[in-house]
Design an enzyme around this catalytic site. Structure first.
Site, PDB file in Angstrom:
ATOM      1  N   ASP A  86     -16.779   7.896  -2.570  1.00 13.93           N
ATOM      2  CA  ASP A  86     -15.555   7.681  -1.800  1.00 13.93           C
ATOM      3  C   ASP A  86     -15.288   8.962  -1.029  1.00 13.93           C
ATOM      4  O   ASP A  86     -15.876  10.018  -1.320  1.00 13.93           O
ATOM      5  CB  ASP A  86     -14.398   7.360  -2.768  1.00 13.93           C
ATOM      6  N   CYS A 114     -16.331   2.491  -0.164  1.00 11.23           N
ATOM      7  CA  CYS A 114     -15.180   1.661   0.183  1.00 11.23           C
ATOM      8  C   CYS A 114     -14.717   1.869   1.617  1.00 11.23           C
ATOM      9  O   CYS A 114     -13.895   1.088   2.113  1.00 11.23           O
ATOM     10  CB  CYS A 114     -14.036   1.874  -0.799  1.00 11.23           C
ATOM     11  N   GLN A 136     -10.272  -3.381  -4.142  1.00  8.64           N
ATOM     12  CA  GLN A 136     -11.534  -2.800  -3.689  1.00  8.64           C
ATOM     13  C   GLN A 136     -12.614  -2.943  -4.754  1.00  8.64           C
ATOM     14  O   GLN A 136     -13.748  -3.315  -4.460  1.00  8.64           O
ATOM     15  CB  GLN A 136     -11.350  -1.323  -3.349  1.00  8.64           C
ATOM     16  N   ARG A 173     -13.945  -8.008   0.603  1.00 11.65           N
ATOM     17  CA  ARG A 173     -12.527  -7.805   0.307  1.00 11.65           C
ATOM     18  C   ARG A 173     -11.727  -9.046   0.676  1.00 11.65           C
ATOM     19  O   ARG A 173     -10.758  -9.406  -0.011  1.00 11.65           O
ATOM     20  CB  ARG A 173     -11.999  -6.606   1.093  1.00 11.65           C
ATOM     21  N   ARG A 218       0.890  -1.171   0.000  1.00 11.63           N
ATOM     22  CA  ARG A 218       0.000   0.000   0.000  1.00 11.63           C
ATOM     23  C   ARG A 218       0.919   1.210   0.000  1.00 11.63           C
ATOM     24  O   ARG A 218       1.631   1.453   0.974  1.00 11.63           O
ATOM     25  CB  ARG A 218      -0.922  -0.020   1.219  1.00 11.63           C
ATOM     26  N   HIS A 240      -6.968   1.187  -7.042  1.00 14.66           N
ATOM     27  CA  HIS A 240      -7.314   0.382  -5.863  1.00 14.66           C
ATOM     28  C   HIS A 240      -8.075  -0.862  -6.366  1.00 14.66           C
ATOM     29  O   HIS A 240      -9.274  -1.015  -6.126  1.00 14.66           O
ATOM     30  CB  HIS A 240      -8.177   1.200  -4.908  1.00 14.66           C
TER      31      HIS A 240
END
Length: 301
Positions: free
Chosen positions: A216, A256, A127, A284, A97, A124
């Site tokens: 988001d 998310c 996700q 996830r 990440r 991402h």
């Protein structure tokens, strides 16, 4: 060897295979990666990504190693390529990440182990796979609206839609723009897949006739200093009951997380769709398992 850096590197058939396998392993868990090891490198905070990878490899029969970037020699100036050659030779998978997608690309160039994007400034992908699994489970059609920032989630959704061939509308504020190279890629893919893409500054135009509504946070990690300006820029972009009423009846709302009520989503909309949102969060775990098993097939190739 294959890496998982962006959905751009995968065909429609492979993406659907990942989603279907995630659905299968969710229903019938199996220990498919016994004694395999996963290193997890974090430059940014994480809740769901860390849990999904740490539990995912464990439930598959393997083990994980958490590595904060502050504890690695990278923080003291060691080149990424040197760290990649060391870590990538000791474990079976590496998840990162990172602040910059370039770090992922550099790591992948030198690692002997498959690299997985746990979030970068551009993409991402795990996700969006979790979102797609959730949409499949709730039996929604492929008409999606994304309301918010031109960020890694918007990019990843645009790529997914263009490859899979469904309809997507992205509503972003004035003076914000989707990454030009990513948009060009999506438009070219859409010509092949039949996807329909709309980029607009009008959230109601984007929401009209959609089955899935996504947003988001407006202030991504590392952008805290921009909060006051971004709140001004995004005024009117909240997904509230008025906004959801423009979408199709029975439309689902995805986020998310973490969610900031009163900014990108209202308390009422969030709680009304909380079952979907937290199913999305736990999914996830299952898509991460699917990604790990998929990449394991290509080790040494």
């Amino acid at each position: 060897m294959r890496h998982f850096l962006t959905l751009r590197d995968f065909s429609k058939e492979e993406i659907l295979e990942l989603i279907n396998f995630a659905s299968s392993i969710k229903k019938e868990p199996k220990k498919l990666l016994v004694d395999k090891s996963l290193a997890m490198i974090f430059e940014k905070n994480s809740t769901r990504t860390r849990m999904a990878f740490e539990l995912g490899i464990k439930e598959l029969g393997g083990r994980s190693l958490f590595l904060s970037s502050n504890d690695l020699q990278i923080s003291r100036g060691e080149p990424i390529k040197d760290t990649a050659r060391v870590i990538g030779s000791m474990v079976d998978f590496v998840m990162l990440r990172v602040n910059s997608h370039e770090s992922l690309l550099e790591f992948a160039r030198y690692s002997k182990a498959p690299i997985i994007n746990g979030l970068s400034d551009l993409y991402h992908p795990t996700q969006v796979l979790g979102d797609l699994l959730t949409i499949k489970e709730f039996n929604k059609q492929g008409k999606v609206a994304f309301i918010g920032d031109a960020n890694n989630m918007a990019n990843s959704w645009l790529i997914a839609a263009s490859i899979l061939g469904f309809e997507i509308a992205l509503a972003i504020p004035q003076n914000y723009a989707i990454n030009a190279e990513i948009l060009e890629f999506a438009k070219n893919e859409a010509k092949k897949s039949g996807a329909k893409i709309l980029i607009t500054h009008d959230k109601f135009e984007a929401l009209k006739g959609k089955d899935v509504v996504i947003t988001d946070t407006w202030i991504s990690m590392g952008e805290e200093a921009k909060k006051v300006q971004k709140l001004k820029d995004f005024e009117g972009f909240i997904v509230d009951n008025k906004a959801m009423s423009v979408a199709n009846e029975g439309a689902i709302f995805l986020h998310c997380l973490p969610a900031y009520r009163g900014y990108e989503v209202s308390e009422e909309v969030f709680e009304a769709h909380s079952e979907v949102i937290f199913t999305e969060a736990t999914n996830r775990l299952h898509v991460v398992k699917a990604v790990l098993c998929f990449l394991d097939k290509f080790r040494g190739i």
